[in-house]
Design an enzyme around this catalytic site. Structure first.
Site, PDB file in Angstrom:
ATOM      1  N   ASP A   2      30.657 -25.451  34.183  1.00 26.01           N
ATOM      2  CA  ASP A   2      30.980 -26.479  33.203  1.00 26.01           C
ATOM      3  C   ASP A   2      32.434 -26.916  33.350  1.00 26.01           C
ATOM      4  O   ASP A   2      33.288 -26.117  33.731  1.00 26.01           O
ATOM      5  CB  ASP A   2      30.721 -25.928  31.793  1.00 26.01           C
ATOM      6  CG  ASP A   2      30.520 -27.039  30.782  1.00 26.01           C
ATOM      7  OD1 ASP A   2      30.488 -28.220  31.182  1.00 26.01           O
ATOM      8  OD2 ASP A   2      30.393 -26.721  29.590  1.00 26.01           O
ATOM      9  N   ASN A  50      20.658 -32.826  30.806  1.00 26.44           N
ATOM     10  CA  ASN A  50      21.533 -33.682  31.622  1.00 26.44           C
ATOM     11  C   ASN A  50      20.854 -34.988  32.046  1.00 26.44           C
ATOM     12  O   ASN A  50      21.546 -35.943  32.427  1.00 26.44           O
ATOM     13  CB  ASN A  50      22.031 -32.947  32.877  1.00 26.44           C
ATOM     14  CG  ASN A  50      23.048 -31.858  32.595  1.00 26.44           C
ATOM     15  OD1 ASN A  50      23.157 -30.880  33.339  1.00 26.44           O
ATOM     16  ND2 ASN A  50      23.825 -32.000  31.517  1.00 26.44           N
TER      17      ASN A  50
HETATM   18  C1  IPE Z   1      29.246 -29.445  34.594  1.00 26.69           C
HETATM   19  O1  IPE Z   1      30.343 -30.224  34.285  1.00 26.69           O
HETATM   20  C2  IPE Z   1      28.417 -29.998  35.708  1.00 26.69           C
HETATM   21  C3  IPE Z   1      27.084 -30.511  35.354  1.00 26.69           C
HETATM   22  C4  IPE Z   1      26.518 -30.494  34.179  1.00 26.69           C
HETATM   23  C5  IPE Z   1      26.321 -31.104  36.441  1.00 26.69           C
HETATM   24  P1  IPE Z   1      30.243 -31.312  33.144  1.00 26.69           P
HETATM   25  O2  IPE Z   1      29.811 -32.593  33.755  1.00 26.69           O
HETATM   26  O3  IPE Z   1      29.411 -30.816  32.009  1.00 26.69           O
HETATM   27  O4  IPE Z   1      31.772 -31.428  32.691  1.00 26.69           O
HETATM   28  P2  IPE Z   1      32.331 -31.687  31.242  1.00 26.69           P
HETATM   29  O5  IPE Z   1      31.709 -30.691  30.306  1.00 26.69           O
HETATM   30  O6  IPE Z   1      31.965 -33.095  30.870  1.00 26.69           O
HETATM   31  O7  IPE Z   1      33.802 -31.486  31.391  1.00 26.69           O
HETATM   32 MG    MG Z   2      29.798 -29.928  30.190  1.00 31.33          MG
END
Ligand code: IPE
Ligand code: MG
Length: 233
Positions: A2, A50
Protein backbone atom coordinates in the site's frame (compact mmCIF):
# COMPACT_ATOMS: atom_id res chain seq x y z
CA UNK A 1 1.45 -3.42 -0.79
CA UNK A 2 0.00 0.00 0.00
CA UNK A 3 1.04 3.59 -0.58
CA UNK A 4 1.97 3.69 -4.26
CA UNK A 5 -0.45 6.51 -5.02
CA UNK A 6 0.69 8.65 -2.09
CA UNK A 7 4.33 8.05 -2.98
CA UNK A 8 3.71 9.48 -6.45
CA UNK A 9 1.45 12.33 -5.32
CA UNK A 10 4.09 13.48 -2.81
CA UNK A 11 6.47 13.89 -5.74
CA UNK A 12 3.98 15.61 -8.02
CA UNK A 13 3.81 12.54 -10.25
CA UNK A 14 0.75 10.71 -11.58
CA UNK A 15 -0.37 7.83 -9.32
CA UNK A 16 0.62 5.23 -11.92
CA UNK A 17 4.28 6.24 -11.47
CA UNK A 18 3.95 4.96 -7.91
CA UNK A 19 2.72 1.61 -9.21
CA UNK A 20 5.65 1.52 -11.63
CA UNK A 21 8.12 2.13 -8.79
CA UNK A 22 6.30 -0.42 -6.65
CA UNK A 23 7.47 -3.15 -9.02
CA UNK A 24 11.04 -2.52 -7.87
CA UNK A 25 9.93 -3.28 -4.32
CA UNK A 26 8.23 -6.45 -5.50
CA UNK A 27 11.50 -7.62 -7.09
CA UNK A 28 13.52 -6.80 -3.97
CA UNK A 29 11.13 -8.60 -1.61
CA UNK A 30 10.74 -11.66 -3.83
CA UNK A 31 14.51 -11.98 -4.16
CA UNK A 32 15.07 -11.52 -0.44
CA UNK A 33 12.36 -14.03 0.53
CA UNK A 34 13.87 -16.55 -1.87
CA UNK A 35 17.39 -16.04 -0.48
CA UNK A 36 16.09 -16.58 3.04
CA UNK A 37 14.35 -19.82 2.10
CA UNK A 38 10.82 -18.55 2.73
CA UNK A 39 8.55 -21.14 1.10
CA UNK A 40 5.49 -18.97 0.40
CA UNK A 41 5.15 -15.28 -0.36
CA UNK A 42 1.75 -13.81 -1.21
CA UNK A 43 1.40 -10.28 -2.56
CA UNK A 44 -1.92 -8.46 -2.41
CA UNK A 45 -1.57 -6.79 -5.79
CA UNK A 46 -5.17 -5.96 -6.76
CA UNK A 47 -8.27 -6.23 -4.60
CA UNK A 48 -11.82 -6.79 -5.81
CA UNK A 49 -12.53 -3.30 -4.46
CA UNK A 50 -9.77 -1.85 -6.69
CA UNK A 51 -12.01 -2.42 -9.74
CA UNK A 52 -13.81 0.73 -8.63
CA UNK A 53 -10.75 2.95 -9.26
CA UNK A 54 -10.61 5.28 -12.30
CA UNK A 55 -10.49 3.27 -15.51
CA UNK A 56 -7.11 4.67 -16.57
CA UNK A 57 -5.53 3.52 -13.31
CA UNK A 58 -7.11 0.04 -13.55
CA UNK A 59 -5.95 -0.32 -17.17
CA UNK A 60 -2.43 0.82 -16.30
CA UNK A 61 -2.27 -1.67 -13.43
CA UNK A 62 -3.44 -4.46 -15.74
CA UNK A 63 -0.78 -3.51 -18.28
CA UNK A 64 1.93 -3.44 -15.62
CA UNK A 65 0.76 -6.80 -14.38
CA UNK A 66 0.93 -8.39 -17.80
CA UNK A 67 4.38 -6.91 -18.43
CA UNK A 68 5.57 -8.06 -15.00
CA UNK A 69 4.40 -11.63 -15.63
CA UNK A 70 6.21 -11.84 -18.97
CA UNK A 71 9.34 -9.91 -17.95
CA UNK A 72 9.91 -11.75 -14.68
CA UNK A 73 9.58 -15.23 -16.14
CA UNK A 74 13.33 -15.72 -16.78
CA UNK A 75 14.14 -14.53 -13.27
CA UNK A 76 11.44 -16.70 -11.68
CA UNK A 77 12.80 -19.67 -13.61
CA UNK A 78 16.38 -18.89 -12.60
CA UNK A 79 15.39 -18.66 -8.96
CA UNK A 80 13.18 -21.79 -9.23
CA UNK A 81 10.08 -19.88 -8.09
CA UNK A 82 6.59 -21.14 -8.89
CA UNK A 83 3.93 -18.56 -9.72
CA UNK A 84 0.44 -18.97 -8.30
CA UNK A 85 -2.61 -16.69 -8.40
CA UNK A 86 -5.53 -16.40 -5.97
CA UNK A 87 -8.72 -14.42 -6.56
CA UNK A 88 -11.41 -14.19 -9.20
CA UNK A 89 -9.10 -14.65 -12.17
CA UNK A 90 -12.03 -14.76 -14.61
CA UNK A 91 -12.71 -11.06 -13.96
CA UNK A 92 -9.26 -10.11 -15.30
CA UNK A 93 -8.87 -9.06 -18.95
CA UNK A 94 -7.97 -11.87 -21.36
CA UNK A 95 -4.41 -10.54 -21.93
CA UNK A 96 -3.69 -10.75 -18.19
CA UNK A 97 -5.23 -14.22 -17.91
CA UNK A 98 -3.06 -15.33 -20.82
CA UNK A 99 0.07 -13.96 -19.12
CA UNK A 100 -0.90 -15.75 -15.90
CA UNK A 101 -1.51 -19.01 -17.72
CA UNK A 102 1.80 -18.73 -19.55
CA UNK A 103 3.91 -17.90 -16.49
CA UNK A 104 2.13 -20.38 -14.23
CA UNK A 105 2.61 -23.26 -16.62
CA UNK A 106 6.24 -22.31 -17.30
CA UNK A 107 7.04 -22.27 -13.57
CA UNK A 108 4.78 -25.13 -12.44
CA UNK A 109 7.68 -27.48 -11.72
CA UNK A 110 9.62 -25.01 -9.56
CA UNK A 111 9.83 -25.98 -5.92
CA UNK A 112 12.07 -23.47 -4.13
CA UNK A 113 9.34 -20.95 -3.40
CA UNK A 114 5.72 -20.25 -4.28
CA UNK A 115 4.98 -16.65 -5.19
CA UNK A 116 1.23 -16.04 -5.05
CA UNK A 117 -0.36 -12.93 -6.45
CA UNK A 118 -3.74 -12.00 -5.02
CA UNK A 119 -5.54 -10.53 -8.04
CA UNK A 120 -9.13 -9.41 -8.06
CA UNK A 121 -9.03 -10.91 -4.59
CA UNK A 122 -11.24 -10.27 -1.58
CA UNK A 123 -11.34 -12.49 1.47
CA UNK A 124 -15.12 -12.40 1.94
CA UNK A 125 -15.66 -13.20 -1.72
CA UNK A 126 -13.26 -16.15 -1.45
CA UNK A 127 -15.16 -17.45 1.60
CA UNK A 128 -18.51 -17.15 -0.16
CA UNK A 129 -17.19 -18.96 -3.24
CA UNK A 130 -15.90 -21.77 -1.02
CA UNK A 131 -19.25 -21.95 0.82
CA UNK A 132 -21.06 -22.11 -2.50
CA UNK A 133 -18.88 -24.99 -3.66
CA UNK A 134 -19.53 -26.88 -0.44
CA UNK A 135 -23.28 -26.23 -0.80
CA UNK A 136 -23.23 -27.49 -4.39
CA UNK A 137 -21.49 -30.68 -3.27
CA UNK A 138 -24.02 -31.13 -0.48
CA UNK A 139 -27.05 -30.50 -2.70
CA UNK A 140 -25.70 -32.97 -5.27
CA UNK A 141 -25.31 -35.53 -2.50
CA UNK A 142 -21.52 -35.79 -2.85
CA UNK A 143 -21.00 -34.78 0.78
CA UNK A 144 -23.13 -34.44 3.89
CA UNK A 145 -23.23 -31.33 6.11
CA UNK A 146 -21.03 -33.12 8.65
CA UNK A 147 -18.31 -33.44 6.00
CA UNK A 148 -17.81 -29.67 6.11
CA UNK A 149 -14.92 -29.34 8.53
CA UNK A 150 -12.23 -26.70 8.94
CA UNK A 151 -9.89 -28.85 6.85
CA UNK A 152 -12.37 -29.64 4.07
CA UNK A 153 -13.52 -26.02 3.95
CA UNK A 154 -9.94 -24.74 3.75
CA UNK A 155 -9.42 -27.14 0.84
CA UNK A 156 -12.14 -25.26 -1.07
CA UNK A 157 -10.44 -21.88 -0.65
CA UNK A 158 -8.20 -20.41 -3.35
CA UNK A 159 -5.26 -21.13 -1.02
CA UNK A 160 -5.94 -24.89 -0.91
CA UNK A 161 -2.70 -26.72 -0.18
CA UNK A 162 -0.90 -23.58 0.98
CA UNK A 163 0.15 -23.03 4.59
CA UNK A 164 -1.50 -20.22 6.55
CA UNK A 165 0.59 -17.04 6.63
CA UNK A 166 2.88 -16.65 9.63
CA UNK A 167 3.35 -12.95 8.99
CA UNK A 168 1.28 -10.30 7.25
CA UNK A 169 3.01 -7.01 6.46
CA UNK A 170 1.09 -3.86 5.55
CA UNK A 171 2.87 -0.75 4.39
CA UNK A 172 1.95 2.95 4.32
CA UNK A 173 0.73 3.41 7.87
CA UNK A 174 -2.73 1.89 7.39
CA UNK A 175 -3.71 -0.44 10.23
CA UNK A 176 -6.38 -2.56 8.59
CA UNK A 177 -6.76 -6.05 7.11
CA UNK A 178 -8.82 -4.77 4.12
CA UNK A 179 -10.28 -8.15 3.17
CA UNK A 180 -6.93 -9.95 2.88
CA UNK A 181 -6.75 -13.68 3.71
CA UNK A 182 -9.48 -13.38 6.33
CA UNK A 183 -9.68 -17.09 7.06
CA UNK A 184 -5.99 -17.87 6.63
CA UNK A 185 -4.68 -15.04 8.82
CA UNK A 186 -6.48 -16.32 11.93
CA UNK A 187 -3.17 -16.74 13.79
CA UNK A 188 -0.88 -14.60 11.66
CA UNK A 189 1.40 -12.01 13.20
CA UNK A 190 0.93 -8.52 11.78
CA UNK A 191 3.62 -5.94 11.11
CA UNK A 192 2.48 -2.45 10.15
CA UNK A 193 5.00 0.04 8.83
CA UNK A 194 4.73 3.69 7.86
CA UNK A 195 6.98 3.10 4.82
CA UNK A 196 5.18 3.53 1.49
CA UNK A 197 5.39 0.46 -0.76
CA UNK A 198 7.76 2.00 -3.39
CA UNK A 199 10.21 2.76 -0.54
CA UNK A 200 9.91 -0.75 0.89
CA UNK A 201 13.01 -2.75 0.03
CA UNK A 202 15.22 -5.48 1.37
CA UNK A 203 16.18 -3.56 4.54
CA UNK A 204 12.53 -2.89 5.42
CA UNK A 205 11.59 -6.52 4.72
CA UNK A 206 14.40 -7.78 6.96
CA UNK A 207 13.27 -5.39 9.67
CA UNK A 208 9.72 -6.76 9.52
CA UNK A 209 11.07 -10.32 9.73
CA UNK A 210 13.19 -9.33 12.70
CA UNK A 211 10.14 -7.93 14.44
CA UNK A 212 8.29 -11.16 13.67
CA UNK A 213 11.12 -13.25 15.11
CA UNK A 214 10.78 -11.43 18.44
CA UNK A 215 7.06 -12.20 18.74
CA UNK A 216 5.98 -15.02 21.03
CA UNK A 217 3.31 -17.06 19.30
CA UNK A 218 1.12 -19.00 21.74
CA UNK A 219 -1.80 -20.11 19.53
CA UNK A 220 -4.21 -19.74 22.44
CA UNK A 221 -2.04 -21.72 24.85
CA UNK A 222 -0.17 -20.55 27.95
CA UNK A 223 3.41 -19.31 27.60
CA UNK A 224 4.71 -22.48 29.28
CA UNK A 225 2.78 -24.78 26.94
CA UNK A 226 3.74 -22.79 23.89
CA UNK A 227 7.44 -23.28 24.68
CA UNK A 228 7.03 -27.06 24.42
CA UNK A 229 7.61 -28.04 20.81
CA UNK A 230 5.55 -31.28 20.93
CA UNK A 231 2.16 -29.70 21.67
CA UNK A 232 -0.12 -30.17 18.66
CA UNK A 233 -1.38 -26.96 17.11
C1 IPE B 1 -1.26 0.06 -3.48
O1 IPE B 1 -1.06 1.43 -3.53
C2 IPE B 1 -1.25 -0.59 -4.83
C3 IPE B 1 -2.53 -1.11 -5.33
C4 IPE B 1 -3.68 -1.11 -4.71
C5 IPE B 1 -2.50 -1.68 -6.67
P1 IPE B 1 -2.29 2.41 -3.58
O2 IPE B 1 -2.62 2.66 -5.01
O3 IPE B 1 -3.40 1.92 -2.73
O4 IPE B 1 -1.66 3.74 -2.95
P2 IPE B 1 -2.37 4.80 -2.03
O5 IPE B 1 -3.03 4.08 -0.89
O6 IPE B 1 -3.37 5.52 -2.89
O7 IPE B 1 -1.25 5.68 -1.58
MG1 MG C 1 -4.06 2.29 -0.81
Amino acid sequence: MDGNGRWATQRGLPRVEGHRMGIRSVRAVVECARELGISHLTLYAFSSENWGRPEIEVLTLMGLLRDFLFKELPELSRQRIRLNVIGEIERLPAYVREAIRHTMSATAENTEMTLSLALSYAGRNELVRAARRAAEDAVAGRISAADITEASFAARLDTAGMPDPDLVIRTSGEIRISNFLLWQAAYAEFVFTEVLWPDFGKAEFLQALDEYSRRRRRFGLTSEQALQPDIPR
